[in-house]
Scaffold this active site. Structure first.
Site, PDB file in Angstrom:
ATOM      1  N   HIS A 298       0.839  -0.972   0.025  1.00 49.49           N
ATOM      2  CA  HIS A 298       0.002  -0.048   0.061  1.00 49.49           C
ATOM      3  C   HIS A 298       0.950   1.064  -0.119  1.00 49.49           C
ATOM      4  O   HIS A 298       2.109   1.131   0.274  1.00 49.49           O
ATOM      5  CB  HIS A 298      -0.950   0.022   0.972  1.00 49.49           C
ATOM      6  CG  HIS A 298      -2.043  -1.180   1.150  1.00 49.49           C
ATOM      7  ND1 HIS A 298      -3.156  -1.028   2.002  1.00 49.49           N
ATOM      8  CD2 HIS A 298      -2.362  -1.964   0.415  1.00 49.49           C
ATOM      9  CE1 HIS A 298      -4.044  -2.134   1.848  1.00 49.49           C
ATOM     10  NE2 HIS A 298      -3.479  -2.697   0.650  1.00 49.49           N
TER      11      HIS A 298
ATOM     12  N   GLU B 290       0.930   3.977   1.952  1.00 49.15           N
ATOM     13  CA  GLU B 290       1.521   4.223   3.106  1.00 49.15           C
ATOM     14  C   GLU B 290       2.736   3.440   3.370  1.00 49.15           C
ATOM     15  O   GLU B 290       3.719   3.883   4.179  1.00 49.15           O
ATOM     16  CB  GLU B 290       0.443   4.204   4.232  1.00 49.15           C
ATOM     17  CG  GLU B 290      -0.808   4.826   3.944  1.00 49.15           C
ATOM     18  CD  GLU B 290      -1.956   4.048   3.453  1.00 49.15           C
ATOM     19  OE1 GLU B 290      -3.004   4.577   3.580  1.00 49.15           O
ATOM     20  OE2 GLU B 290      -1.698   3.345   2.321  1.00 49.15           O
TER      21      GLU B 290
ATOM     22  N   CYS C 283      -6.145   2.073   5.999  1.00 46.53           N
ATOM     23  CA  CYS C 283      -6.756   0.810   6.198  1.00 46.53           C
ATOM     24  C   CYS C 283      -6.236   0.348   7.605  1.00 46.53           C
ATOM     25  O   CYS C 283      -5.290   0.766   8.244  1.00 46.53           O
ATOM     26  CB  CYS C 283      -6.474  -0.339   5.202  1.00 46.53           C
ATOM     27  SG  CYS C 283      -4.962  -1.120   5.109  1.00 46.53           S
TER      28      CYS C 283
ATOM     29  N   CYS D 140      -2.363  -0.534   7.341  1.00 46.03           N
ATOM     30  CA  CYS D 140      -1.425   0.513   7.541  1.00 46.03           C
ATOM     31  C   CYS D 140      -1.633   1.581   8.712  1.00 46.03           C
ATOM     32  O   CYS D 140      -0.378   1.844   9.342  1.00 46.03           O
ATOM     33  CB  CYS D 140      -1.910   1.549   6.278  1.00 46.03           C
ATOM     34  SG  CYS D 140      -1.622   0.858   4.671  1.00 46.03           S
TER      35      CYS D 140
END
Length: 149
Positions: free
Chosen positions: A53, A55, A83, A86
């Site tokens: 992801h 992040e 999410c 993360c």
């Protein structure tokens, strides 16, 4: 334009690049004292990695840049509310501050669906600023998915 908005604009650039690469358009910049130390965009398809992801990519880059996995002086500018995965990584990194654009009513872990960040039973709390350039951040995602359908 505020400093937060300028840095969110940089995160939006990463999100647009992510979309151009066929990934969900989420972008991140990591900054310390207003200076960008790392950038991230979704790379799950390109890297064949479910943890890639934006992040996570940015936090890995920031940790390498400063030589420490603790990101206590770091601010993360993210185009979409993180999410649970993360958010958990942000807690483990002891992130100093999270700034995000659009809320995520399907998977947001900063209050929209879950309250992972700043949960009273967890050992790290951080400042969270939401809604920075929210319309532009959300619009980029809506356009991406509209074109996909």
């Amino acid at each position: 334009m505020t400093a937060d908005e300028l840095l969110m604009q940089a995160a939006l650039e990463e999100a647009r690049a992510s979309a151009e690469a066929g990934e969900v358009p989420i972008g991140v910049v990591a900054a310390i004292e207003g200076e960008i130390v790392a950038r991230g965009q979704n790379r799950v398809l390109r890297d064949v990695d479910p943890t890639a992801h934006a992040e996570i990519v940015a936090m890995r880059g920031a940790a390498r840049a400063i030589g420490n996995y603790r990101l206590v002086d770091c601010e993360l500018y993210v185009t979409l509310e993180p999410c649970a995965m993360c958010a958990g990584a942000m807690i483990h990194a002891r992130l100093g501050r999270l700034i995000y654009g659009a809320a995520d009513p399907k998977a947001g872990a900063a209050g929209s669906v879950l309250e992972v960040l700043n949960h009273p039973k967890l050992n790290h709390q951080m400042a969270v600023t939401s809604g920075v350039l929210a319309e532009e951040c959300g619009g980029l995602l809506r356009e991406f998915f509209r074109e996909r359908r």
